[in-house]
Scaffold this motif. Structure first.
Motif, PDB file in Angstrom:
ATOM      1  N   SER A 186     -19.447  11.616 -20.409  1.00 26.08           N
ATOM      2  CA  SER A 186     -19.778  12.430 -19.240  1.00 26.08           C
ATOM      3  C   SER A 186     -19.825  11.578 -17.972  1.00 26.08           C
ATOM      4  N   ASN A 187     -19.210  12.094 -16.904  1.00 25.08           N
ATOM      5  CA  ASN A 187     -19.203  11.434 -15.594  1.00 25.08           C
ATOM      6  C   ASN A 187     -18.474  10.090 -15.593  1.00 25.08           C
ATOM      7  N   THR A 189     -15.733   9.018 -14.250  1.00 15.36           N
ATOM      8  CA  THR A 189     -14.864   9.632 -13.247  1.00 15.36           C
ATOM      9  C   THR A 189     -13.501   8.960 -13.107  1.00 15.36           C
ATOM     10  N   SER A 206     -20.374  18.844 -23.276  1.00 14.84           N
ATOM     11  CA  SER A 206     -20.249  17.936 -22.122  1.00 14.84           C
ATOM     12  C   SER A 206     -19.642  16.589 -22.491  1.00 14.84           C
ATOM     13  N   TYR A 209     -17.530  15.796 -19.516  1.00 18.51           N
ATOM     14  CA  TYR A 209     -17.946  16.516 -18.309  1.00 18.51           C
ATOM     15  C   TYR A 209     -17.764  15.636 -17.069  1.00 18.51           C
ATOM     16  N   MET A 210     -17.174  16.200 -16.032  1.00 13.24           N
ATOM     17  CA  MET A 210     -16.983  15.507 -14.753  1.00 13.24           C
ATOM     18  C   MET A 210     -16.103  14.261 -14.866  1.00 13.24           C
ATOM     19  N   LEU A 212     -13.264  13.271 -13.631  1.00 13.29           N
ATOM     20  CA  LEU A 212     -12.426  13.825 -12.558  1.00 13.29           C
ATOM     21  C   LEU A 212     -10.983  13.347 -12.617  1.00 13.29           C
ATOM     22  N   ASN A 233     -15.052  20.477 -15.121  1.00 10.59           N
ATOM     23  CA  ASN A 233     -14.785  19.647 -13.939  1.00 10.59           C
ATOM     24  C   ASN A 233     -13.844  18.474 -14.212  1.00 10.59           C
ATOM     25  N   CYS A 234     -12.963  18.629 -15.177  1.00 14.29           N
ATOM     26  CA  CYS A 234     -11.876  17.655 -15.347  1.00 14.29           C
ATOM     27  C   CYS A 234     -10.750  18.096 -14.419  1.00 14.29           C
TER      28      CYS A 234
END
Length: 462
Positions: A186-187, A189, A206, A209-210, A212, A233-234
């Motif tokens: 998760s995160n 990025t 998750s 999750y995130m 990006l 949020n990918c």
């Protein structure tokens, strides 16, 4: 007999008391046995630290075999070199320290809870082949760590193990680890791709999750379920190549994946829970396989909230391959609104505009079934086709032909999206048209689904 037992216990107690803590070259140690010791505290150490294999309490030698809990916590160290004799590491051993590089030697089997928690300077970690488990939050917020090679033999990677490693670009997961836990990456990025090993049946909540920058996910053929918010949020994810084994996609699994445009679900998918594709603002179409039976409210909620608090509908087409219309079910996540949207703040006029803007493509023999089914009957534009995907829209529209093993497309408008899929939903080609015609070669043989602008066709490539 009782006296002998008490005497033995007293001897053990005295022996334990005789084991001492001592300082050697600025590092605190504690005797574990008559011949071994552990690093008990290096919190005042700085720079490059080398732990020797043997340390001395006066004239008594001890072999260093472990690091105690929190022994280098918040220490201002640059590197820590461990002897080959250290095979045990306590939780939070390097928590919040400034360490940049650590080499863990063969014999270490576990990286426990919080070992490298918030080690913001950690750039490189070498993991031994003896490693079996990585604990909860073990590398949480290691924001300088760019790559991790997790060796074969690891069977446990626990909750949030690499959460918020914002520089992590690549990770190699071992085939021996077939179960994962919440928020593993998760995160992260900067993570660009991930391959999930064969044998994994569930992707946890998750999981990415995130993430990006995540552009590619390689799913295993053993996958059966993707859990809540696994890839929310990918934003860079452009396509889904789900295996036929994946039967259930749970709540918000791909919400806010803003680079998805045309999604084809493979045969085998049965359930999409609420908000699976919530606010995927560039998604223009989805193909539901004939096995899809359950849709959660808002599962296809591909709309965009604009700055003036109005909504832009982004879907143009939904392809339904099933003769029996999928039915909508309420779950404990969706807002209790009995319609396609499950959003109580949508006006009737907004909902009507959306229903009218989408074309639903179904098998010819199922038109009446969809026109009379709950929720589906709200869509006025339900059209038939022999296959459920082989539909050509209103003229003018591109024509699709297969010639000499190549796919030829004519009548394209500039900006038309051309995507080609195998029948199990794997995308094998995608581009945006810049000329009226296109010839696409080097395609796999077999039946392919070609989506070009407003045309969807099946072709046979030999």
């Amino acid at each position: 007999m009782k006296c002998r037992t008490l005497l033995f216990m007293a001897t053990v107690a005295l022996s334990s008391l005789s084991l001492s803590a001592f300082n050697y070259n600025g590092i605190e140690y504690e005797a574990v046995s008559g011949s071994t010791a552990k690093v008990s505290s290096g919190v005042n150490a700085t720079g490059d630290v080398v732990i020797p294999e043997t340390v001395y309490d006066g004239e008594t030698p001890y072999t260093v075999t472990e690091l105690a809990k929190s022994c280098f916590r918040s220490a201002q160290v640059k590197s820590v070199t461990l002897p080959s004799t250290v095979t045990k590491i306590g939780s939070s051993a390097f928590n919040s320290s400034t360490v940049e590089t650590v080499v863990l030697n063969e014999g270490v089997t576990s990286i426990p809870l919080n070992t490298f928690y918030a080690c913001a300077n950690l750039k490189e970690i070498t993991l031994p082949t003896s490693l079996k488990s990585i604990g909860t939050l073990a590398f949480y917020q290691c924001v300088a760590l760019k790559s991790v090679n997790i060796p074969e033999g690891v069977t446990l990677i626990d909750d949030c193990a690499f959460k918020e490693c914002t520089s992590l670009e690549s990770v190699k997961l071992p085939s021996t680890c077939t179960k994962y836990y919440e928020q593993t990456f998760s995160n992260c990025t900067s993570l660009k791709s991930i391959t999930i090993p064969e044998g994994v049946t569930a992707i946890p909540e998750s999981f990415c999750y995130m993430c990006l920058s995540l552009e590619e996910i390689n799913f295993p053929s053993t996958l059966t379920i993707i859990k809540n918010g696994a890839f929310t949020n990918c934003e860079s994810l452009k396509e889904l190549n789900l295996p036929a084994s994946c039967a259930t996609i749970k709540k918000r699994a791909f919400a806010n994946c803003n680079s998805l445009t045309n999604v084809v679900l493979p045969e085998g998918v049965v359930t999409l829970e609420s908000d699976v594709f919530y606010e995927c603002i560039n998604m223009r179409s989805i193909t539901l396989s004939s096995t899809v039976d359950v849709l959660g409210f808002g599962s296809l909620g591909c709309w965009e909230l604009l700055p003036d608090n109005t909504y832009r509908w982004v879907f143009s087409d939904i392809y339904c391959n099933g003769d029996v219309p999928p039915h909508f079910e309420y779950d404990d996540y969706a807002r209790p609104e009995p319609d396609f949207f499950s959003l109580e703040n949508f006006s009737d006029a907004q909902k009507s505009a959306f229903y009218n803007s989408i074309t639903i493509h179904v098998p010819d023999e199922a038109i009446d079934a969809y026109k009379n089914a709950d929720i589906w009957k709200n869509f006025p534009n339900i059209v038939g086709s022999l296959t459920g995907v082989n539909t050509t829209f209103a003229s003018p529209a591109p024509s699709v032909k297969c010639m000499a093993g190549n796919v030829e497309i004519d009548g394209l408008a500039q900006g038309d999206v051309v995507s080609i899929y195998t029948t199990d939903g794997k995308q094998v080609y995608s581009t945006m048209a810049s000329a009226p015609s296109a010839t696409i070669n080097n395609l796999p043989s077999g039946i392919l689904i070609v989506k070009a602008g407003s045309t969807a066709s099946k072709v046979l490539v030999k």
